[in-house]
Design an enzyme around this catalytic site. Structure first.
Site, PDB file in Angstrom:
ATOM      1  N   ALA A   1      -3.978  -5.525   9.665  1.00  0.00           N
ATOM      2  CA  ALA A   1      -4.337  -5.692  11.328  1.00  0.00           C
ATOM      3  C   ALA A   1      -4.968  -4.328  11.506  1.00  0.00           C
ATOM      4  O   ALA A   1      -5.828  -4.242  12.577  1.00  0.00           O
ATOM      5  CB  ALA A   1      -3.049  -5.590  12.016  1.00  0.00           C
TER       6      ALA A   1
ATOM      7  N   LYS B   1       3.889 -14.604   5.076  1.00  0.00           N
ATOM      8  CA  LYS B   1       2.648 -14.304   6.162  1.00  0.00           C
ATOM      9  C   LYS B   1       2.198 -15.424   6.827  1.00  0.00           C
ATOM     10  O   LYS B   1       1.281 -15.328   7.525  1.00  0.00           O
ATOM     11  CB  LYS B   1       1.637 -13.962   4.962  1.00  0.00           C
TER      12      LYS B   1
ATOM     13  N   ASP C   1      45.687  21.729  17.896  1.00  0.00           N
ATOM     14  CA  ASP C   1      45.624  20.626  18.419  1.00  0.00           C
ATOM     15  C   ASP C   1      46.620  19.561  17.398  1.00  0.00           C
ATOM     16  O   ASP C   1      46.918  19.914  16.483  1.00  0.00           O
ATOM     17  CB  ASP C   1      44.219  19.953  18.267  1.00  0.00           C
TER      18      ASP C   1
HETATM   19  C1  GDG Z   1       4.370  -3.763   2.516  1.00  0.00           C
HETATM   20  C2  GDG Z   1       4.888  -4.549   3.513  1.00  0.00           C
HETATM   21  C3  GDG Z   1       3.688  -2.746   5.247  1.00  0.00           C
HETATM   22  C4  GDG Z   1      -5.293  -6.839   0.468  1.00  0.00           C
HETATM   23  N1  GDG Z   1      -6.039  -7.659  -0.097  1.00  0.00           N
HETATM   24  C5  GDG Z   1      -6.845  -7.083  -0.584  1.00  0.00           C
HETATM   25  C6  GDG Z   1      -6.623  -5.523  -0.569  1.00  0.00           C
HETATM   26  N2  GDG Z   1      -5.457  -5.681   0.397  1.00  0.00           N
HETATM   27  C7  GDG Z   1      -5.032  -4.453   1.125  1.00  0.00           C
HETATM   28  C8  GDG Z   1      -5.160  -4.245   2.309  1.00  0.00           C
HETATM   29  C9  GDG Z   1      -4.125  -3.387   2.809  1.00  0.00           C
HETATM   30  C10 GDG Z   1      -3.063  -4.053   1.978  1.00  0.00           C
HETATM   31  O1  GDG Z   1      -3.643  -4.504   0.679  1.00  0.00           O
HETATM   32  C11 GDG Z   1      -2.084  -5.001   2.299  1.00  0.00           C
HETATM   33  O2  GDG Z   1      -0.969  -4.119   3.234  1.00  0.00           O
HETATM   34  P1  GDG Z   1       0.070  -4.994   3.842  1.00  0.00           P
HETATM   35  O3  GDG Z   1       0.636  -4.047   5.104  1.00  0.00           O
HETATM   36  O4  GDG Z   1      -0.750  -6.248   4.736  1.00  0.00           O
HETATM   37  O5  GDG Z   1       1.104  -5.910   3.012  1.00  0.00           O
HETATM   38  P2  GDG Z   1       2.088  -5.594   1.818  1.00  0.00           P
HETATM   39  O6  GDG Z   1       1.343  -5.416   0.440  1.00  0.00           O
HETATM   40  O7  GDG Z   1       3.072  -6.766   1.884  1.00  0.00           O
HETATM   41  O8  GDG Z   1       2.903  -4.304   2.219  1.00  0.00           O
HETATM   42  C12 GDG Z   1       3.890  -4.220   5.036  1.00  0.00           C
HETATM   43  C13 GDG Z   1       3.263  -2.232   3.713  1.00  0.00           C
HETATM   44  O9  GDG Z   1       3.893  -2.491   2.606  1.00  0.00           O
HETATM   45  C14 GDG Z   1       2.980  -0.768   4.213  1.00  0.00           C
HETATM   46  O10 GDG Z   1       4.197  -0.184   4.482  1.00  0.00           O
HETATM   47  O11 GDG Z   1       2.740  -2.737   6.095  1.00  0.00           O
HETATM   48  O12 GDG Z   1       4.786  -5.010   5.978  1.00  0.00           O
HETATM   49  O13 GDG Z   1       5.161  -6.025   3.409  1.00  0.00           O
HETATM   50  O14 GDG Z   1      -4.327  -2.145   2.691  1.00  0.00           O
HETATM   51  O15 GDG Z   1      -6.429  -3.459   2.520  1.00  0.00           O
HETATM   52  N3  GDG Z   1      -7.163  -4.752  -0.988  1.00  0.00           N
HETATM   53  C15 GDG Z   1      -8.362  -4.938  -1.864  1.00  0.00           C
HETATM   54  N4  GDG Z   1      -8.646  -6.092  -2.097  1.00  0.00           N
HETATM   55  C16 GDG Z   1      -8.158  -7.363  -1.579  1.00  0.00           C
HETATM   56  O16 GDG Z   1      -8.300  -8.391  -1.794  1.00  0.00           O
HETATM   57  N5  GDG Z   1      -8.952  -4.052  -2.464  1.00  0.00           N
END
Ligand code: GDG
Length: 738
Positions: free
Chosen positions: A387, A287, A507
């Protein structure tokens, strides 16, 4: 397996984690939403109520009673079928192979990778365990959707047990360049595991490209427009950028409890008159958190005017704490935050509010909504949903997203301030620009991104993926329909037996013999010669070998067989051994002088490739070359020649590992006309394996048996798998008269 064959088809979603997790609290077992991006997506799909889930609930029951209790609860109330993984397995499969090998390798941290045989064995074992659970509830008409790097062997395991099933696989993390992927000792097994699927999806086109290139280099399967042919099955590889549940987020923002939280925070922000910068990450080395902190530090050094005018809320969610690299990164982040706050903080102002914890989503959402700037700066990220959530929460279109160009999401959110995280100057400058940005500019950037997120939400993503699996199955069925199965074979043989005037058009390369590395090595063996003699001697048969080879080779190899010969795709014909070779009229060869040097350049540029001169054609073969380079250069040469030869009467053909130029109008269809036009045939059989045989298949009458000797779209009515199957069929025809 589910024996109730009549049951409606269901979508079975298989992922390492279920959308819910079991936690043991003092007052008993608790079921909570699982953390992370994949869980967020599964949760949204689950709300649509269309799928059932198979996965690990994050808990190992202490006894059978507890196990039964968990199973009943998850199945009946959450449509979740748990796979219980023991602590020992978790150690090697989860903390080991997936998080110490696959995760770092796929995120380009190859120096962090461990290659432990025992962890690989555990990975195989757990994939098998998932398979057993899936198999218990599966019926052949179900759609299986397997998720992520934990289960890359599962598609093939399902395929083996249920060969006709519909299987999709989606990878949530990046697929690395083939140069990086090939470092994995078990790279072939992983690719073969994935190729059990009908559809393989990635977030971005770049990952698709990397995957196709690994498949080509390591397994030597070529691809065409993202389609790979394996064992008579078409597999599609495509990108499906995952969305979020934007509407749910919008609705949540309007909920009274969340509005209350927003008001409370707003009041605080107004009193302090500070801008809010936000970041939300799992604490993971991919990250880019230390790199980002160094950028923030440089920003503070350069911009004293911003001191005391912002607060950076840095939320780091604890993750994989049992893996050493994760505890090291935690130490590094702690130190950097301490250093920056120590250097720049003053009474009443701490620049960085560091929270090492997770927040419930109803506390996270107000933060997204109220922050002025989000810093999303991974070194590598499959997509990054944070994002997207930040942008979607901006109901008034105000806010600035600073985004790393190496996050998958950057290909969709191009209006963000894109940065190279390894360049702290770049990051500090982007932060300054973000904080200084006018509202008009903010709206200009956020508005189109937000619109896109509402159009392409998680449901759109899931629907398109599942629809595409169904479409791929339809494409496969169309090809399957053409297979010369036992029923059709019997009919062919019976028609053959009844007929008196038969035309057999065969062929040579790829149809009667398998391809050899050098064209001259594919000489007919004794068995083939005997077979051709037997066919040709039958007075009811008229055998013609229809080849792209030059006439001298055909003469030398097959000149004594009592049959007709067509050489150079129809440029030359010989009606039978007693006749002379006849050439097609109006053939000139001057053009070859100009083309020879171009093809020779490719012979030099692609080691292993070679130029073959024919009397009325010239060909560049790349069968022996590095497959990837061969494919790349052949497409380049094909495009170039097509442009170069436009408005001439020359034709460029891309055959099986060969590019060939010849005078147009010469093709196998025209080549066999002297026989076909005799019009006396009551049985016609034509066999060929590549593009050049299509001209022949096209002109045959409806009653003809046209057979392509490989799988794929064709004008032929049927297909057979290999030259071996051609010979078997011909042998059966010969036997009829013995
Ligand atoms: C993998 C891939 C890809 C985070 N902190 C809290 C919280 N979150 C939730 C966010 C978001 C999710 O977790 C994080 O999603 P990311 O996409 O950033 O990352 P990864 O978990 O590494 O996921 C990634 C994803 O799969 C989907 O294909 O995008 O690249 O690595 O939804 O909101 N949720 C809560 N509390 C938190 O403190 N409730």
């Amino acid at each position: 397996m589910d024996k109730n064959k009549k049951s409606r088809s269901k979508i079975i979603i298989v992922s390492n984690r279920l959308p819910v997790t079991i936690n043991k609290k003092k007052d008993g077992l608790k079921i909570q939403q699982s953390p992370g991006g994949l869980a967020t997506c599964l949760d949204s799909i689950q709300e649509e109520g269309k799928a059932i889930f198979v996965g690990w609930p994050g808990y190992w029951p202490s006894n059978d009673k507890e196990k039964k209790f968990i199973e009943n609860n998850l199945i009946n109330h959450h449509q979740c079928y748990p796979v219980f993984i023991s602590p020992a397995e978790i150690g090697k499969y989860y903390y080991g192979f997936t998080n110490r090998t696959l995760w770092p390798l796929f995120h380009y941290f190859s120096t962090y990778c461990a290659y432990e045989e025992s962890e690989w064995e555990a990975y195989k074992g757990v994939n098998q365990k998932f398979f057993q659970e899936v198999f218990k509830i599966a019926s052949p008409q179900d759609i299986f959707w397997v998720h992520d790097y934990h289960l890359m062997l599962l598609p093939s395991l399902i395929r083996e047990a249920l060969p006709q099933s519909s299987i999709g696989f989606f990878l949530h993390i990046p697929f690395p360049s083939s140069e990086v992927f090939r470092m994995l000792p078990w790279r072939k097994e992983i690719l073969e595991g994935l190729l059990g699927a009908d559809l393989i999806g990635f977030h971005t086109y770049e990952y698709v490209r990397h995957f196709l290139s690994s498949v080509l280099r390591l397994l030597e399967y070529e691809h065409e427009f993202g389609a790979i042919h394996v064992d008579n099955r078409i597999i599609k590889v495509e990108n499906f950028p995952m969305g979020i549940d934007s509407l749910r987020l919008e609705k949540l923002l309007q909920q009274p409890s969340i509005q209350k939280e927003i008001k409370k925070l707003e009041k605080k922000i107004w009193t302090e008159k500070r801008k809010i910068i936000l970041s939300v990450d799992r604490l993971d080395y991919s990250k880019g958190i230390p790199q980002r902190l160094k950028g923030v530090e440089l920003f503070l050094e350069k911009n004293s005017n911003w001191h005391d005018r912002f607060t950076y809320i840095m939320l780091c969610v604890p993750s994989r704490t049992k893996v050493r690299q994760y505890s090291l990164i935690k130490e590094e982040v702690d130190q950097l935050v301490g250093r920056i706050n120590g250097r720049f903080g003053r009474p009443g102002w701490i620049p960085i509010h560091y929270m090492y914890r997770s927040l419930p989503f109803d506390k996270l959402l107000p933060l997204y909504y109220l922050s002025d700037v989000a810093l999303v700066t991974p070194l590598r990220d499959g997509m990054n949903l944070v994002a997207k959530e930040f942008v979607a929460s901006k109901r008034d279109n105000r806010g600035v997203l600073v985004l790393s160009e190496t996050a998958g999401v950057a290909s969709e959110l191009g209006e963000a301030l894109l940065v190279n995280v390894n360049n702290k100057e770049d990051l500090a400058a982007a932060l300054t620009k973000a904080l200084d940005m006018s509202e008009k500019e903010q709206i200009r950037r956020i508005e189109p991104m937000r619109k896109r997120l509402f159009e392409n939400d998680v449901f759109h993503w899931a629907r398109s993926f599942v629809e595409r699996i169904k479409e791929v199955k339809k494409i496969q069925a169309q090809c399957e329909h053409q297979k010369l199965n036992e029923k059709w074979k019997k009919k062919l043989i019976s028609d053959f037996r009844k007929s008196k005037n038969r035309l057999l058009l065969l062929d040579y390369d790829g149809t009667l013999v398998t391809f050899a590395i050098k064209p001259e090595q594919a000489k007919p063996d004794v068995g083939l010669k005997r077979l051709l003699y037997s066919l040709a001697r039958d007075p009811h048969n008229n055998l013609v070998i229809v080849s792209g080879r030059d006439r001298r080779t055909l003469e030398q190899w097959l000149g004594k067989v009592p049959c007709g010969l067509v050489a150079e795709h129809g440029a030359w014909i010989k009606k039978d051994p007693r006749h002379e070779w006849e050439k097609q009229k109006r053939l000139s060869n001057d053009w070859k002088k100009q083309l020879r040097p171009i093809l020779k350049v490719y012979e030099v540029r692609v080691p292993g490739s070679l130029v073959e001169e024919k009397e009325y054609g010239i060909a560049w073969h790349y069968r022996k070359a590095n497959p990837e380079l061969g494919q790349l250069r052949s497409s380049e040469l094909f495009d170039y020649l097509n442009e170069f030869l436009a408005n001439t009467d020359l034709q460029v053909m891309h055959g099986n590992k060969v590019i060939e130029v010849r005078v147009s109008g010469i093709n196998k269809g025209n080549g066999v006309m002297p026989w076909l036009s005799e019009n006396k045939w009551d049985f016609i059989l034509a066999l060929g394996d590549d593009w050049t045989d299509e001209d022949l298949f096209k002109i045959l009458p409806k009653m003809a048996y046209s057979i392509k000797v490989s799988y794929g779209p064709s004008e032929a009515r049927f297909y057979l798998e290999s030259p071996q199957s051609t010979r078997n069929l011909l042998r059966e025809l010969v036997r009829i008269h013995k």
